[in-house]
Design a protein around this motif. Structure first.
Motif, PDB file in Angstrom:
ATOM      1  N   GLN A 148       0.801  -1.167  -0.089  1.00 20.06           N
ATOM      2  CA  GLN A 148       0.071   0.134   0.195  1.00 20.06           C
ATOM      3  C   GLN A 148       0.803   1.226  -0.059  1.00 20.06           C
ATOM      4  O   GLN A 148       0.626   2.011   0.735  1.00 20.06           O
ATOM      5  CB  GLN A 148      -0.836   0.002   1.365  1.00 20.06           C
ATOM      6  N   ASP A 163      -9.680  -0.731   1.316  1.00 26.42           N
ATOM      7  CA  ASP A 163     -10.630  -1.677   1.924  1.00 26.42           C
ATOM      8  C   ASP A 163      -9.833  -3.184   1.494  1.00 26.42           C
ATOM      9  O   ASP A 163      -9.254  -3.487   0.607  1.00 26.42           O
ATOM     10  CB  ASP A 163     -11.629  -1.891   1.222  1.00 26.42           C
ATOM     11  N   SER A 164      -9.430  -3.756   2.736  1.00 27.45           N
ATOM     12  CA  SER A 164      -8.933  -4.985   2.698  1.00 27.45           C
ATOM     13  C   SER A 164      -9.448  -5.860   1.702  1.00 27.45           C
ATOM     14  O   SER A 164      -8.780  -7.000   1.076  1.00 27.45           O
ATOM     15  CB  SER A 164      -8.903  -5.788   4.182  1.00 27.45           C
ATOM     16  N   ARG A 167      -8.829  -4.990  -1.720  1.00 30.24           N
ATOM     17  CA  ARG A 167      -7.253  -5.265  -1.827  1.00 30.24           C
ATOM     18  C   ARG A 167      -6.964  -6.956  -2.127  1.00 30.24           C
ATOM     19  O   ARG A 167      -6.115  -6.923  -3.096  1.00 30.24           O
ATOM     20  CB  ARG A 167      -6.415  -4.880  -0.752  1.00 30.24           C
ATOM     21  N   HIS A 168      -7.612  -7.654  -1.587  1.00 33.25           N
ATOM     22  CA  HIS A 168      -7.678  -9.011  -1.583  1.00 33.25           C
ATOM     23  C   HIS A 168      -7.957  -9.521  -3.180  1.00 33.25           C
ATOM     24  O   HIS A 168      -7.406 -10.263  -3.939  1.00 33.25           O
ATOM     25  CB  HIS A 168      -8.460  -9.689  -0.705  1.00 33.25           C
TER      26      HIS A 168
END
Length: 201
Positions: A148, A163-164, A167-168
């Motif tokens: 990031q 946002d995780s 991102r995933h």
């Protein structure tokens, strides 16, 4: 969808606020449902004159930025109508990351679903990146999604939040279909059991 892990490339500066989706890809190019072939019409009304010739002053027509992979823009990028052709056109041109102080919500969501990383940063940080992008062919940035972090041409760093879950999905190349296919075994099992229990359906 292609994975987005680390992106290194030239960043093109577009210091305009309120760039709407009709500016990104005008309405006359919305007839297609294909995701390819729209790159040549990206920013059509700014890239070409009335005779269809390239406008030499537009940033993406300048030799240094013709292969730009990153776009640094002003606030409220992607406002206007909800056309998904806007991220399609950016992606087909070769742009996989847009950095701006803010985005319109629908464009922001559509970008993630199409493999483009939209990064929100404070105005002062965007101003610094914009200035660095003015260096033409030397304006090479690296965007590291896992860390990031953005690395500027002079080696300076700029951290960003994301946002995780999104991102995933980008790191693993998962769009909505890809996410569904991860549950294929469960879907197949359900369909088989339902067929056995209700063969008339």
């Amino acid at each position: 969808m292609d994975k987005f892990e680390t992106l290194t490339g030239v960043a093109a500066p577009l210091p305009m606020i309120n760039v709407d989706t009709d500016m990104i890809i005008p309405k006359q190019f919305l007839k297609t449902i294909k995701r390819t072939g729209l790159g040549k019409s990206l920013f059509f009304e700014m890239r070409y004159d009335d005779a269809g010739k390239e406008a030499p002053d537009f940033v993406l027509n300048k030799p240094a930025y013709r292969a730009a992979k990153i776009l640094i823009a002003g606030a409220n990028f992607g406002c206007g109508s909800s056309r998904e052709h806007a991220p399609w056109a950016l992606l087909d041109f070769g742009i996989r990351c847009v950095i701006a102080p803010s985005f319109a919500d629908i464009f922001y969501n559509n970008s993630f679903k199409n493999g483009i990383l939209p990064i929100k940063l404070p105005q002062e940080v965007c101003d610094k990146l914009m200035k660095a992008a003015d260096n033409g062919a030397n304006a090479t940035f690296t965007v590291d999604l896992a860390a990031q972090e953005i690395t500027m041409p002079d080696g300076g760093k700029a951290a960003f939040e994301i946002d995780s879950f999104r991102r995933h999905c980008l790191l693993n190349g998962l769009d909505d279909i890809g996410l569904t296919m991860q549950k294929k075994a469960k879907v197949d099992s359900y369909e088989s059991a339902r067929k056995a229990a209700q063969p008339w359906v």
